[in-house]
Scaffold this active site. Structure first.
Site, short mmCIF file in Angstrom:
data_model
loop_
_atom_site.label_atom_id
_atom_site.label_comp_id
_atom_site.label_asym_id
_atom_site.label_seq_id
_atom_site.Cartn_x
_atom_site.Cartn_y
_atom_site.Cartn_z
N VAL A 280 0.71 -1.43 0.10
CA VAL A 280 0.31 -0.16 0.26
C VAL A 280 0.74 1.04 0.05
O VAL A 280 0.92 2.51 -0.97
CB VAL A 280 -1.10 -0.09 1.22
CG1 VAL A 280 -1.55 1.31 1.45
CG2 VAL A 280 -1.82 -1.39 0.64
N ILE A 283 2.67 2.12 -3.45
CA ILE A 283 1.30 2.48 -4.82
C ILE A 283 0.99 3.88 -4.69
O ILE A 283 0.51 4.34 -3.72
CB ILE A 283 0.27 1.72 -5.06
CG1 ILE A 283 0.70 -0.24 -5.04
CG2 ILE A 283 -0.70 1.76 -5.75
CD1 ILE A 283 -0.07 -0.78 -4.83
N GLU A 285 -1.25 5.86 -4.45
CA GLU A 285 -3.15 5.50 -4.90
C GLU A 285 -3.69 7.09 -5.35
O GLU A 285 -4.23 6.99 -6.43
CB GLU A 285 -3.84 5.71 -3.77
CG GLU A 285 -3.74 3.68 -3.01
CD GLU A 285 -2.26 3.76 -2.07
OE1 GLU A 285 -2.13 2.78 -1.85
OE2 GLU A 285 -1.85 5.07 -2.37
N ASP A 327 -4.61 18.21 -43.84
CA ASP A 327 -5.31 18.36 -45.17
C ASP A 327 -5.16 19.67 -45.47
O ASP A 327 -5.06 21.38 -44.42
CB ASP A 327 -6.38 18.58 -45.19
CG ASP A 327 -7.14 18.43 -46.31
OD1 ASP A 327 -6.89 17.76 -47.47
OD2 ASP A 327 -8.55 18.13 -46.88
N ASP A 626 -10.47 17.16 -42.31
CA ASP A 626 -12.07 17.10 -41.75
C ASP A 626 -13.32 16.27 -42.72
O ASP A 626 -14.35 16.55 -42.85
CB ASP A 626 -12.75 19.33 -42.48
CG ASP A 626 -12.36 19.04 -44.04
OD1 ASP A 626 -12.10 18.15 -44.32
OD2 ASP A 626 -12.68 20.92 -44.66
N ASP A 630 -10.97 11.85 -44.24
CA ASP A 630 -9.43 12.07 -43.72
C ASP A 630 -9.69 10.57 -41.89
O ASP A 630 -8.76 10.29 -41.21
CB ASP A 630 -9.85 13.36 -42.65
CG ASP A 630 -9.52 13.88 -43.70
OD1 ASP A 630 -8.10 13.16 -44.42
OD2 ASP A 630 -9.99 15.23 -43.93
N GLU A 694 7.76 6.46 2.65
CA GLU A 694 6.90 5.36 3.54
C GLU A 694 7.82 3.92 3.33
O GLU A 694 7.38 2.64 4.84
CB GLU A 694 4.97 5.25 3.28
CG GLU A 694 4.59 6.59 3.20
CD GLU A 694 3.32 6.84 3.05
OE1 GLU A 694 2.84 7.88 2.93
OE2 GLU A 694 2.79 5.75 1.77
N ASN A 719 -1.21 9.06 1.64
CA ASN A 719 -1.51 8.91 -0.01
C ASN A 719 -2.98 9.75 0.00
O ASN A 719 -2.70 10.30 -1.68
CB ASN A 719 -1.34 7.74 -0.28
CG ASN A 719 0.16 7.49 -0.13
OD1 ASN A 719 0.92 8.21 0.76
ND2 ASN A 719 0.27 5.85 -0.42
N ASP A 723 -2.38 14.32 1.35
CA ASP A 723 -1.36 14.70 0.31
C ASP A 723 -2.39 14.51 -0.87
O ASP A 723 -1.98 15.17 -2.27
CB ASP A 723 -0.55 13.49 -0.28
CG ASP A 723 0.77 13.04 0.43
OD1 ASP A 723 0.95 13.75 1.45
OD2 ASP A 723 1.70 12.45 0.41
#
Length: 888
Positions: A280, A283, A285, A327, A626, A630, A694, A719, A723
């Site tokens: 945990v 990662i 998150e 184009d 357009d 295309d 951590e 996290n 944060d």
């Protein structure tokens, strides 16, 4: 079916091949062919279901690791940790699910292009039937205003003109004829054919159907769309690589911790709990949500520049674009013909709309030429207003330009027609390449003619100079021919103007062959002009390291001229025609693609090959367009950019739509895209620094035999909550002022650069060790594990609120940075501090997080920790500024 060159075969041969005839098919034959060929419909593409979209979010490597962590926490009885982890998973999955609900409607829009009914001849009876019921061999009966329902070989036509811009991208109408053309002719030159989705704008025709549904040219485009895979954006690739690297690190750490715990005779449940905490902590998150917010905010910023981004990640991809394949018609140019100059024998009027009648010599000649262009003209104004730009014109696009020119100069078409009423018309003939109208005034008849310079000059015997007619000598004829060639070589479309005064009792000519002994007046030169500001935009893209490539269905000379007017320093050696391109293999094109700046007379497949060639060189390719033609290239490009005035097909296949059709909007979007990527890097540096601090704390505690300083719940709180707000505020950080003065990023450039990696490693190691020491000291002096954990919890939560100001730029010291340029960041830091305090002083949160209240002494330890991290961060920035020159 569409591999056969029906345009090169005689119409009679085509009818024999399809066992058809001029009176059409019988009902029995229609049923037989419907069983053989099927309905005249385009293939439909499968769409992602809601379940598939949801699985795409859950299948993320990091999300799967978090799911495993939640399951392990639940099995071990840590239900609060399991619930918080599941909440984190839910937030990330829901945000991704909502943002990836993009409708893939390209083929549906393509089918809407075809009208649902058409007129056909069956058993010599005219019938209006559903477009779906048309079969090969049917005889289409076409007239002005009809949209062609299937690809067909023309059997007969009367002054038939077709607008094929949906397929070729060119706005000028094409004159159709029964005569076959060369087998190698490109689609825009196949005058003996009409194609599904194109529009009849003048005259009438009958044509035998040679292809329906998926076998038509439009069906080929539909098939290209169906088989063309969406190309992952550079950001997707970078974040995928980052996610996999983090995932491997997390799995390796978790497995190592479990093995280490077993080797140390740690209970298996405790080893698993520790592994969950490490997983945990490693990662970030908040990263998926932060990236989504950055992209969403970037989309809003881009929208303020009149560009609508239809795909979140496409907003960032613009920032890494290194090649723009654009184009010509409607993108670089206005998409409308305009009279740019008039030439008579003695004068060349290039600034005709600003001339003053009383001071410009030869003005009478110019106005007489304009008068011919307005009288020998079938275009008309539908809604007449004083402002010519607000008028609605109907008719051939060239004649619209001639009419608009006269109205701009103050001439009145209605008054002129009243003064010289038209009594006869000789329509444009594709062989004679001329049109003529006969007018009568006060008993005098006069024929006005416009047409190809070589055709008109061949029939002229005199010239109009002022108000006089003089004999055209051979040297003057050659001089006139030379002037026409000179104008054509600059990419202009040149029409010759002439007239002939008939004898008082002479009958009006019935055929164009009767138009002899003409009086040559001059030339009118037309052009689809560049949009205003294109040169300046091209210069900006060049400074930003972006290569512009012009891809068009127009003639090579016209395309080259437009490119040169943009500011490209190129010549004919940098132009490649579609016919030569079609003879090349993909490998041959890959070898020369960086030398070619302009592609002319290209097909949709050619555009795909060009894009793939650039991509093979490692470039990030944006394609603008357009038309229907295309769409496959828009989908295959790293980012497709459609014009707001374009077709639904192009818009649905694109990633971004230019609402104002302005090329400079692309440049503004590129700048925003680069700003988006810079902010993503700031967020990653900020979150990874905290996450790996951590990890160091958890792993270090395990190695030295200390109790875990943080729980999974505390880690997720830091996290996602502490944060989270500053992290989101960082997403709206202002752009760097030098964004567009740097070259485009390499496609394979990692989202986390080496300088960032070293920054994360050093910060994580030092802060991790420091917090281990603080934890051990408090635990030894007080014996209170909850207090020791709370201090580490506060240290890691609050030091990030301090060093976030340093993260905003590695190369500007904190005291020189614009620390107050982002008020949202200031507010979010204050709010995050208050939330962190609540987490340590509110009874409910104390129980959930396992925290306790801190004394003033303990707050002093926290303050010292934050100050140390800030000094450390700024010291590392100084070293990077001193020894590393590459910007983050």
């Amino acid at each position: 079916m569409n591999t056969v060159s029906y345009h090169a075969a005689a119409s009679e041969e085509v009818c024999v091949q399809f066992d058809s005839q001029a009176i059409g098919l019988s009902p029995a034959e229609v049923k037989k062919r419907m069983r053989e060929y099927g309905p005249n419909t385009l293939p439909k593409a499968p769409r992602f279901t809601h379940a598939q979209l949801l699985w795409r979010q859950l299948s993320s490597f990091l999300i799967l690791i978090l799911c495993a962590a939640a399951i392990v926490s639940g099995v071990l009885g840590d239900f609060s940790d399991a619930v918080i982890i599941l909440v984190a998973i839910f937030l990330n999955v829901i945000v991704g699910y909502i943002q990836e609900g993009r409708a893939q409607s390209s083929l549906e829009a393509l089918q809407r292009v075809i009208e649902r009914e058409a007129m056909v001849l069956r058993n010599d009876v005219l019938e209006r039937i559903s477009v779906d019921d048309i079969v090969p061999g049917d005889v289409l009966v076409l007239s002005a205003g009809d949209r062609v329902a299937a690809d067909a070989r023309i059997l007969s036509c009367v002054e038939c003109e077709v607008v094929e811009s949906l397929l070729t991208g060119e706005s000028a109408s094409v004159h159709k004829d029964v005569e076959p053309v060369h087998a190698s002719a490109t689609l825009g030159d196949r005058t003996s054919m009409v194609y599904a989705g194109t529009t009849i704008v003048h005259g009438s025709a009958r044509a035998v159907v040679v292809a329906t549904g998926r076998h038509t040219e439009m069906g080929a485009i539909a098939e290209l769309l169906r088989t063309t895979q969406d190309v992952p954006t550079p950001l997707q690739e970078r974040l995928d690589r980052l996610g996999k690297v983090l995932g491997y690190i997390v799995v390796a750490l978790a497995a190592g911790i479990v093995l280490l715990g077993i080797a140390s005779h740690l209970p298996f449940a405790d080893a698993l709990a520790t592994a969950v905490a490490v997983a945990v902590s490693a990662i970030p998150e908040g990263l998926p949500v932060a990236v989504t917010v950055i992209l969403a905010i970037g989309m809003q910023r881009i929208l303020k520049h009149n560009a609508l981004v239809r795909n979140l990640q496409a907003a960032e991809t613009l920032g890494s674009t290194s090649v723009i394949c654009t184009d010509k018609t409607g993108t670089l140019t206005e998409g409308n013909m305009k009279v740019v100059s008039i030439l008579t024998r003695d004068y060349h009027f290039t600034d005709m709309y600003r001339t003053q009648r009383e001071v410009i010599e030869g003005l009478e000649e110019m106005f007489f030429a304009v008068r011919i262009g307005m009288l020998c003209n079938d275009a008309r104004v539908v809604a007449a207003e004083d402002d010519v730009n607000a008028k609605t014109f109907v008719g051939n696009i060239t004649e619209q330009a001639l009419l608009a020119s006269g109205l701009t100069l103050g001439l009145d078409q209605v008054q002129m027609n009243a003064e010289e009423p038209r009594i006869a018309t000789l329509p444009f003939d594709s062989d004679q390449k001329m049109m003529a109208t006969v007018h009568e005034s006060h008993g005098v008849r006069r024929v006005y003619i416009k047409g190809a310079p070589e055709k008109v000059l061949a029939r002229a015997v005199s010239m109009r100079v002022g108000e006089k007619e003089i004999v055209m000598t051979e040297s003057e004829r050659k001089q006139c021919e030379k002037r026409a060639q000179e104008q054509s070589s600059t990419g202009l479309r040149v029409l010759a103007l002439a007239y002939k005064t008939l004898d008082a009792h002479a009958a009006a000519p019935q055929k164009q062959d009767e138009l002899q002994d003409l009086v040559f007046v001059g030339y009118v030169c037309l052009q689809d002009p560049l949009r205003n500001g294109i040169r300046e935009v091209f210069e900006k893209t060049t400074r930003a390291g972006i290569r512009t490539v012009v891809i068009t269905g127009d003639h090579p000379v016209t395309a080259l001229t437009i490119a040169q007017h943009m500011g490209m320093k190129i010549d004919s050696s940098h132009v490649l025609e579609g016919e030569a391109l079609q003879r090349m293999t993909q490998e041959e094109l890959n070898a020369i693609v960086e030398h070619i700046h302009v592609y002319a007379r290209v097909s949709p497949k050619d555009k795909l090959n060009i894009i793939r060639a650039w991509q093979s060189k490692g470039h990030v390719v944006a394609m603008t367009g357009d038309g229907v033609n295309d769409a496959p290239a828009l989908k295959a490009a790293n980012i497709g950019v459609a014009l707001g005035s374009g077709t639904d097909v192009a818009k649905e296949a694109s990633d971004m739509v230019l609402l104002d059709n302005r090329f400079e909007t692309i440049v503004a979007a590129v700048e925003e895209g680069r700003g988006i990527f810079e902010n993503i890097r700031k967020v990653i540096l900020y979150l990874l620094g905290d996450s790996f601090s951590e990890v160091v704390v958890i792993v270090g505690a395990l190695l030295v035999g200390l109790p875990l300083p943080l729980t999974a719940a505390q880690i997720l709180w830091i996290n996602l909550v502490s944060d989270g707000l500053p992290n989101i505020a960082l997403t709206v950080d202002p752009k760097d002022g030098n964004t567009m003065n740097r070259p485009a990023r390499a496609k394979r450039e990692p989202v986390v650069k080496p300088a960032m990696v070293w920054m994360v490693v050093i910060i994580s190691l030092i802060t991790g060790v420091w917090n281990l020491c603080v934890h051990a000291f408090v635990l030894r002096t007080t014996g209170d594990l909850t207090l020791a954990n709370t201090i580490v919890f506060a240290n890691l939560a609050l030091d990030s609120l301090v060093y976030i100001f340093s993260v905003r730029s590695l190369y500007v010291p904190l005291w020189r940075a614009k620390n107050f340029s982002n008020p949202w960041l200031l507010l979010s830091v204050l709010a995050a501090f208050c939330i962190q305090v609540l987490g340590m002083y509110t009874p409910f949160l104390q129980e959930l997080l396992g925290t306790t209240a801190l004394s003033l002494y303990h707050w002093g330890i926290v303050a010292a920790s934050c100050a140390m991290v800030l000094v450390l961060f700024e010291g590392l920035k100084f070293l990077f500024r001193r020894f590393i020159t590459t910007s983050v």
